[in-house]
Motif scaffolding. Structure first.
Motif, mmCIF file in Angstrom:
data_model
loop_
_atom_site.group_PDB
_atom_site.id
_atom_site.type_symbol
_atom_site.label_atom_id
_atom_site.label_comp_id
_atom_site.label_asym_id
_atom_site.label_seq_id
_atom_site.Cartn_x
_atom_site.Cartn_y
_atom_site.Cartn_z
ATOM 1 N N PRO A 1 0.822 -1.206 -0.003
ATOM 2 C CA PRO A 1 0.070 0.032 0.009
ATOM 3 C C PRO A 1 0.885 1.111 0.003
ATOM 4 O O PRO A 1 0.131 2.428 0.176
ATOM 5 C CB PRO A 1 -0.944 -0.117 1.242
ATOM 6 C CG PRO A 1 0.341 -0.921 2.403
ATOM 7 C CD PRO A 1 0.833 -1.801 1.371
ATOM 8 N N PHE A 2 2.233 1.193 -0.005
ATOM 9 C CA PHE A 2 3.280 2.319 0.110
ATOM 10 C C PHE A 2 3.672 2.296 -1.340
ATOM 11 O O PHE A 2 4.217 1.568 -2.048
ATOM 12 C CB PHE A 2 4.120 1.998 1.037
ATOM 13 C CG PHE A 2 3.753 1.837 2.412
ATOM 14 C CD1 PHE A 2 3.006 2.724 3.320
ATOM 15 C CD2 PHE A 2 3.667 0.359 3.024
ATOM 16 C CE1 PHE A 2 2.671 2.509 4.591
ATOM 17 C CE2 PHE A 2 2.778 0.256 4.153
ATOM 18 C CZ PHE A 2 2.408 1.292 4.878
ATOM 19 N N GLU A 3 3.930 3.816 -1.466
ATOM 20 C CA GLU A 3 4.936 4.107 -2.601
ATOM 21 C C GLU A 3 5.891 5.140 -2.170
ATOM 22 O O GLU A 3 5.403 6.207 -1.427
ATOM 23 C CB GLU A 3 3.801 4.742 -3.972
ATOM 24 C CG GLU A 3 5.083 5.117 -4.992
ATOM 25 C CD GLU A 3 3.993 5.612 -6.120
ATOM 26 O OE1 GLU A 3 3.600 6.923 -6.425
ATOM 27 O OE2 GLU A 3 3.335 4.927 -6.947
ATOM 28 N N LEU A 4 7.261 4.712 -2.528
ATOM 29 C CA LEU A 4 8.252 5.658 -1.986
ATOM 30 C C LEU A 4 8.831 6.400 -3.314
ATOM 31 O O LEU A 4 9.224 5.837 -4.159
ATOM 32 C CB LEU A 4 9.400 5.023 -1.383
ATOM 33 C CG LEU A 4 8.984 3.737 -0.053
ATOM 34 C CD1 LEU A 4 10.099 3.313 0.337
ATOM 35 C CD2 LEU A 4 8.063 4.787 0.946
ATOM 36 N N GLU A 5 9.206 7.725 -3.258
ATOM 37 C CA GLU A 5 9.889 8.531 -4.174
ATOM 38 C C GLU A 5 10.875 9.529 -3.546
ATOM 39 O O GLU A 5 10.324 10.276 -2.903
ATOM 40 C CB GLU A 5 8.890 9.101 -5.252
ATOM 41 C CG GLU A 5 9.501 9.653 -6.172
ATOM 42 C CD GLU A 5 8.212 10.313 -7.175
ATOM 43 O OE1 GLU A 5 8.688 10.981 -8.239
ATOM 44 O OE2 GLU A 5 7.242 10.435 -6.799
ATOM 45 N N PRO B 1 -9.092 -1.497 2.437
ATOM 46 C CA PRO B 1 -8.152 -2.376 1.683
ATOM 47 C C PRO B 1 -7.733 -1.504 0.477
ATOM 48 O O PRO B 1 -6.887 -1.587 -0.225
ATOM 49 C CB PRO B 1 -8.975 -3.540 1.017
ATOM 50 C CG PRO B 1 -10.076 -3.910 2.298
ATOM 51 C CD PRO B 1 -10.419 -2.505 2.849
ATOM 52 N N SER B 2 -8.433 -0.719 -0.102
ATOM 53 C CA SER B 2 -8.261 0.548 -1.018
ATOM 54 C C SER B 2 -7.274 1.655 -0.585
ATOM 55 O O SER B 2 -6.960 2.337 -1.411
ATOM 56 C CB SER B 2 -9.482 1.037 -1.691
ATOM 57 O OG SER B 2 -10.123 1.869 -0.630
ATOM 58 N N GLY B 3 -6.899 1.644 0.501
ATOM 59 C CA GLY B 3 -6.052 2.759 0.972
ATOM 60 C C GLY B 3 -4.560 2.588 0.536
ATOM 61 O O GLY B 3 -4.129 1.726 0.570
ATOM 62 N N ARG B 4 -4.207 4.024 0.252
ATOM 63 C CA ARG B 4 -2.865 4.077 -0.073
ATOM 64 C C ARG B 4 -1.915 5.113 0.462
ATOM 65 O O ARG B 4 -2.703 6.162 0.953
ATOM 66 C CB ARG B 4 -2.627 4.027 -1.511
ATOM 67 C CG ARG B 4 -3.009 2.975 -2.512
ATOM 68 C CD ARG B 4 -2.234 1.865 -2.318
ATOM 69 N NE ARG B 4 -2.639 0.565 -3.234
ATOM 70 C CZ ARG B 4 -3.415 -0.402 -2.691
ATOM 71 N NH1 ARG B 4 -3.757 -0.214 -1.400
ATOM 72 N NH2 ARG B 4 -3.622 -1.326 -3.598
ATOM 73 N N VAL B 5 -0.706 4.990 0.710
ATOM 74 C CA VAL B 5 0.211 5.921 1.561
ATOM 75 C C VAL B 5 1.418 6.180 0.314
ATOM 76 O O VAL B 5 2.086 5.253 -0.134
ATOM 77 C CB VAL B 5 0.613 5.499 2.827
ATOM 78 C CG1 VAL B 5 1.691 6.630 3.200
ATOM 79 C CG2 VAL B 5 -0.561 5.343 3.749
ATOM 80 N N ALA B 6 1.394 7.353 -0.071
ATOM 81 C CA ALA B 6 2.663 7.997 -0.629
ATOM 82 C C ALA B 6 3.648 8.693 -0.008
ATOM 83 O O ALA B 6 3.331 9.720 0.732
ATOM 84 C CB ALA B 6 2.170 8.704 -2.044
ATOM 85 N N VAL B 7 4.752 8.094 0.175
ATOM 86 C CA VAL B 7 6.018 8.863 0.868
ATOM 87 C C VAL B 7 7.014 9.362 -0.099
ATOM 88 O O VAL B 7 7.361 8.827 -0.716
ATOM 89 C CB VAL B 7 6.536 8.190 1.923
ATOM 90 C CG1 VAL B 7 7.552 8.522 2.779
ATOM 91 C CG2 VAL B 7 5.562 7.362 2.738
ATOM 92 N N THR B 8 6.749 11.005 -0.289
ATOM 93 C CA THR B 8 8.008 11.414 -1.339
ATOM 94 C C THR B 8 8.649 12.494 -0.593
ATOM 95 O O THR B 8 8.448 12.980 0.536
ATOM 96 C CB THR B 8 6.937 12.017 -2.291
ATOM 97 O OG1 THR B 8 6.211 13.298 -1.627
ATOM 98 C CG2 THR B 8 6.222 11.128 -2.965
ATOM 99 N N TRP B 9 9.916 12.704 -1.021
ATOM 100 C CA TRP B 9 10.780 13.344 -0.430
ATOM 101 C C TRP B 9 11.761 14.143 -1.574
ATOM 102 O O TRP B 9 11.994 13.706 -2.600
ATOM 103 C CB TRP B 9 11.660 12.807 0.701
ATOM 104 C CG TRP B 9 12.529 11.848 0.029
ATOM 105 C CD1 TRP B 9 14.013 11.860 -0.239
ATOM 106 C CD2 TRP B 9 12.276 10.506 0.139
ATOM 107 N NE1 TRP B 9 14.353 10.760 -0.684
ATOM 108 C CE2 TRP B 9 13.303 9.832 -0.242
ATOM 109 C CE3 TRP B 9 11.037 9.569 0.239
ATOM 110 C CZ2 TRP B 9 13.487 8.410 -0.846
ATOM 111 C CZ3 TRP B 9 11.245 8.346 -0.101
ATOM 112 C CH2 TRP B 9 12.193 7.742 -0.695
ATOM 113 N N ASN B 10 12.511 15.365 -1.215
ATOM 114 C CA ASN B 10 13.369 16.127 -1.973
ATOM 115 C C ASN B 10 14.444 16.738 -1.033
ATOM 116 O O ASN B 10 14.197 16.958 0.056
ATOM 117 C CB ASN B 10 12.682 17.184 -2.725
ATOM 118 C CG ASN B 10 13.390 17.454 -4.171
ATOM 119 O OD1 ASN B 10 14.656 16.920 -4.332
ATOM 120 N ND2 ASN B 10 13.116 18.810 -4.514
ATOM 121 N N LEU B 11 15.426 16.827 -1.843
ATOM 122 C CA LEU B 11 16.639 17.229 -1.046
ATOM 123 C C LEU B 11 17.143 18.707 -1.624
ATOM 124 O O LEU B 11 17.153 18.741 -2.903
ATOM 125 C CB LEU B 11 18.077 16.346 -1.449
ATOM 126 C CG LEU B 11 19.315 16.811 -0.471
ATOM 127 C CD1 LEU B 11 19.066 16.673 0.701
ATOM 128 C CD2 LEU B 11 20.347 15.849 -0.921
#
Length: 355
Positions: free
Chosen positions: A215-219, A253-263
């Motif tokens: 359920p996670f997306e990392l970017e 079940p349909s829930g999603r989490v996006a974790v994004t970051w920048n430097l």
């Protein structure tokens, strides 16, 4: 006056070249024919490998390899690479004339215009043993701290149970101690030089993975955190994931989490991280009537006056957490580092990938 071009430079006098080779006693330097037989032998080779020039010339250089490597045709593979590719490097345990093993880094190169290879080796046994000792000490440190955390966990559990604290509260505290333990594992893997942000995120999120897909997306780009920041980040992400599991996107079940970051860099040249936790697909969000311990832990894990701040945004379509963090101005150095080499920097690329 014009400077002479490289192509017009005079070749090194063979006598001078011989003096250089014989003077480099910290290196084993010798030549081979294409069959792997020794053709010349330096004083450094005699010092490191134990064979005199009379003994070494004509022998197969495979005798310098350990028996398992000889059985696996490693000497022949090295010759083939050097002949066809021009060079072949190897770092492994070798054996001296007296049977003593030693750790060496070496390169075999083909000489232009001649059916000859030159092998250059350096004995790095002391550095290898020191590195092994460092790893042993870190593993022992890891073992003892994990035992301490387990003891603390047991004491807390027994104390709270005796005091009549409900099971849900006891479980929440145990999970927070486990989050500390996972952050510690990441730091041990990095010699306590700090930790890779993505590695910290994956460790903290691993208990919440699903069998039907993440359920996670990392970017985000590669970012290194200091040890203290890695621990705080692990706790913050653990609290966010636990909250999402109870009330937010991970509760359905349909829930999603996006974790994004920048430097980026500020006007003073300081490195700054901006990270966004964004939930979607879960129940409608409303600001809580009161702030619990988890919310306070998230907001206070990073000191605004020193290294950063965290803000919770209760957007209707999903909770968001914005984290701004001042990063170290220089590469972290591993503890117990033998040679004091700075940790290698990661490539500055950005990619999108599932957790």
């Amino acid at each position: 006056m014009e400077r002479p071009s490289a192509s017009s430079a005079s070749p090194i006098d063979p006598r001078l070249a011989e003096q250089i080779v014989q003077g480099a006693i910290d290196y084993a330097i010798f030549t081979l024919d294409f069959e792997g037989r020794v053709a010349s032998w330096s004083s450094g080779a005699e010092r490191i490998l134990g064979y005199s020039a009379d003994e070494a010339i004509g022998m197969d250089f495979a005798v310098l390899f350990l028996e398992p490597d000889r059985a696996a045709d490693r000497p022949a593979e090295e010759l083939t690479r050097a002949i066809h590719d021009g060079r072949a490097e190897d770092t492994r345990w070798h054996v001296r004339k007296d049977g003593q093993t030693f750790w060496a880094n070496g390169v075999t190169m083909r000489l232009a215009g001649a059916p000859t290879l030159v092998k250059v080796m350096r004995d790095e046994t002391s550095a290898k043993l020191a590195e092994d000792q460092r790893v042993l000490l870190l593993n022992e440190l890891n073992h003892r701290i994990k035992n301490t955390l387990a003891t603390v966990q047991s004491i807390v559990e027994q104390t709270l149970r005796t005091a009549g604290v409900d099971a849900a509260t006891r479980e929440t505290l145990t999970d927070r101690l486990m989050a500390l333990s996972e952050a510690h594992n990441v730091l041990v893997a990095e010699s306590w030089a700090g930790a890779d942000l993505e590695a910290v995120l994956r460790r903290a999120l691993s208990p919440h993975q699903r069998t039907d897909g993440s359920p996670f997306e990392l970017e985000g780009p590669p970012v290194r955190l200091s040890p203290q920041q890695a621990v705080s980040m692990s706790l913050v992400v653990h609290e966010l994931a636990t909250n999402a599991l109870k009330y937010g996107a991970l509760s359905v079940p349909s829930g999603r989490v996006a974790v994004t970051w920048n430097l980026g860099y500020d006007e003073r040249g300081a490195r700054r991280l901006v990270l966004l936790w964004r939930e979607a697909g879960g129940p409608a969000v409303q600001p809580p009537a009161r702030r619990g311990f988890g919310s306070r832990l998230i907001e206070r894990s990073f000191d605004p006056s020193r290294d950063g701040q965290t803000r919770l945004l209760y957007e209707p379509d999903g909770l968001q957490c914005v984290l701004e963090l001042l990063l170290s101005g220089s590469e972290e150095l591993p503890i117990l580092e033998v040679r004091g080499d700075p940790a290698a920097g990661a490539a500055s690329t950005t990619s999108r990938r599932p957790a």
